[in-house]
Enzyme design. Structure first.
Site, PDB file in Angstrom:
ATOM      1  N   LYS A 127      41.182  99.544 -24.285  1.00  0.00           N
ATOM      2  CA  LYS A 127      42.338  98.658 -24.336  1.00  0.00           C
ATOM      3  C   LYS A 127      41.921  97.535 -24.279  1.00  0.00           C
ATOM      4  CE  LYS A 127      45.749 102.158 -22.691  1.00  0.00           C
ATOM      5  NZ  LYS A 127      45.978 102.671 -21.753  1.00  0.00           N
TER       6      LYS A 127
ATOM      7  N   ILE B 188      54.827  97.419 -23.098  1.00  0.00           N
ATOM      8  CA  ILE B 188      54.881  95.844 -23.359  1.00  0.00           C
ATOM      9  C   ILE B 188      54.796  95.200 -24.205  1.00  0.00           C
ATOM     10  CG2 ILE B 188      53.868  93.998 -21.623  1.00  0.00           C
ATOM     11  CD1 ILE B 188      52.809  96.425 -19.536  1.00  0.00           C
TER      12      ILE B 188
HETATM   13  N1  HSE Z   1      46.749 108.027 -21.102  1.00  0.00           N
HETATM   14  C1  HSE Z   1      47.089 107.141 -21.095  1.00  0.00           C
HETATM   15  C2  HSE Z   1      47.560 105.653 -19.276  1.00  0.00           C
HETATM   16  C3  HSE Z   1      48.600 107.129 -22.003  1.00  0.00           C
HETATM   17  O1  HSE Z   1      47.344 106.487 -18.368  1.00  0.00           O
HETATM   18  O2  HSE Z   1      47.438 104.876 -19.316  1.00  0.00           O
HETATM   19  C4  HSE Z   1      48.753 105.145 -21.966  1.00  0.00           C
HETATM   20  O3  HSE Z   1      47.914 104.609 -23.187  1.00  0.00           O
END
Ligand code: HSE
Ligand code: NDP
Length: 434
Positions: free
Chosen positions: A205, A136
């Protein structure tokens, strides 16, 4: 024009995807970038496996520093992961004056301030579209598309593995362990899946998203992080019966007194679009003062969706390589000398609604005692249900109106001291997302 020479560190799930997509769509990508993009060197641990994938089309080494220091390489793509070797490699690539593309949210959430400062000093790009929500283009949206807005808040499903596990548990009745094993087999999970399950990956994130939304330094250590490992199947069922879904959300809000930054399982009304994001899909809802709510949805993990974001960054670098650094989009959306020092609020200051489940003796007066404690803590009850549970016991579930977490903690402490309360109170935060 001369091709852009890429040094690829890692040829695993994402690195392999980058190789495949560049091989398949190279011509189309060159038409957009204005020059071709060639992976000329690759670093891995297992040479034979890499050779079987790329043949003689690129030089392969087991020493990633050889790639980073190769004067022929214009740009280093770091897809090894972690923050030990990856940190040294990115530092060295920047020191060598090379642009860097990475999908490594752990690295940037923990060392982003240092790395962005080093990149600025060297005048190189350090880009990371793949680090948040896989395919995205949420970073592009925050850094460019929404730049007119004061961002009020954002909330997102930003970990594919946990969303996949929750979806499988809810819709197929799979056990936590079986769903996790499937997520690992499909390449969604981190090398250490506790990062996914315990909410750490989502917090990495979210930390980056908050910095771009509000123009503050990256502060992973201030994020409140809770995962899904302690979530009980019965709460998933109760939530559903009450008209809610439980999702692991990353939430950040700008308030007059600071920024909320938190990852935790969250009840959201089942009619909300976010409540219906299933499997490894991700979605981020961003609320800007001018644009209102905007929603970004797509595959948050996996080989080619993530490669799509990595290659979009490569195209940006190819287009902007010759541009003066001050003409490029700032690393964290805001100019580095315009960053704010807005504090990140402790979780006790968060104000939200709550799902509280109590296992109690089914006796006269219990409910009145609990209601009195909640009222004295200024917690208003929105609704309540009671279900029989065990021998002469009951589960009582309260959905509260908004309250301050500190008050909720105090009330839970008092409730747990009541002799008729049989076990610790289950608390899950609720968001309306209206
Ligand atoms: N381990 C991460 C997830 C990978 O499951 O979203 C993507 O950043
Ligand atoms: P993988 O484990 O699949 O791949 C890692 C690669 O790095 C492998 O090719 C491995 O080599 C190589 N590697 C590891 N250590 C070394 C070393 N010492 N020297 C040389 N090469 C080394 O990881 P992913 O592709 O899943 O993840 C890469 C990054 O992308 C991580 O930061 C991750 O968080 C991020 N990410 C992953 C997503 C996903 O869906 N998987 C989505 C978004 C981001 P070898 O093959 O020989 O073992």
């Amino acid at each position: 024009m001369k091709p852009l020479k890429v040094g690829l560190l890692g040829l695993g799930v994402v690195g392999g995807g980058v190789w495949n997509v560049l091989s398949r769509n190279g011509g189309e990508i060159a038409r957009r970038a204005g020059r071709s993009i060639e992976v000329s060197r690759i670093a891995v641990r297992d040479m034979a496996r890499a050779r079987s994938k790329v043949g003689d089309a690129a030089a392969i080494t087991t020493d990633p520093f050889e790639v980073v220091r190769d004067p022929e390489i214009d740009i280093v793509v770091e897809l090894i992961g972690g923050y030990t070797l990856a940190l040294e490699l990115v530092r060295e690539a920047i020191a060598q004056g090379k642009h860097v593309v990475t999908a490594n949210k752990a690295l940037l959430a923990c060392h982003g301030n240092e790395l962005f400062a080093a990149a600025r000093e060297k005048g190189v790009m350090l880009v990371y579209e793949a680090a948040v929500a896989g395919g995205i283009p949420i970073i592009k949206a925050l850094r460019e598309g929404l730049s007119a807005n004061r961002i009020n808040w954002l909330a997102g499903i930003i970990n594919g593995t946990t969303n996949f596990i929750l979806s499988e548990m809810r819709s197929r009745g799979l056990s936590f362990e079986a769903a996790l094993a499937d997520a690992q087999r499909l390449g969604y999970a981190e090398a250490d899946p506790t990062f996914d399950i315990e909410g750490v990956d989502a917090a990495h994130k979210l930390t980056l998203l908050a910095s771009m939304a509000f123009g503050v330094p990256v502060q992973f250590d201030r994020a409140h992080v809770e995962g899904i490992s302690k979530l009980a199947q019965e709460d998933i069922v109760h939530a559903e019966n009450l008209g809610y879904r439980i999702k692991l959300l990353g939430i950040t809000k700008l308030r007059p007194d600071g920024i909320e930054l938190r990852v935790h399982p969250t009840l959201i009304p089942e009619g909300r679009l976010l409540a219906n994001v299933e499997g490894a899909m991700n979605a981020v809802l961003v609320h800007g003062d001018a644009v209102g709510p905007t929603l970004y949805y797509g595959q948050g993990a996996g080989e080619e969706p993530t490669a799509s974001a990595v290659i979009a960054d490569l195209v940006d670098v190819a287009r902007l390589q010759g541009a003066a650094p001050e003409q490029r989009v700032p690393y964290l959306a805001f100019q580095h000398d315009a960053m704010a020092d807005t504090p990140i609020l402790p979780i006790e200051d968060v104000r939200t609604a709550y799902y509280l489940r109590l296992h109690v003796d089914d006796q006269p007066g219990v409910l009145a005692d609990i209601a009195r404690i909640l009222a004295e803590a200024e917690i208003s009850i929105g609704s309540m249900i009671q279900r029989p549970h065990g021998d002469s016991g009951a589960d009582i579930i309260f959905l509260t109106h908004q309250a301050v977490e500190r008050d909720v903690n105090r009330a839970i402490g008092l409730i747990e001291q009541l002799p008729q309360v049989r076990s610790s109170v289950t608390r899950i935060r609720m968001e309306n997302l209206a």
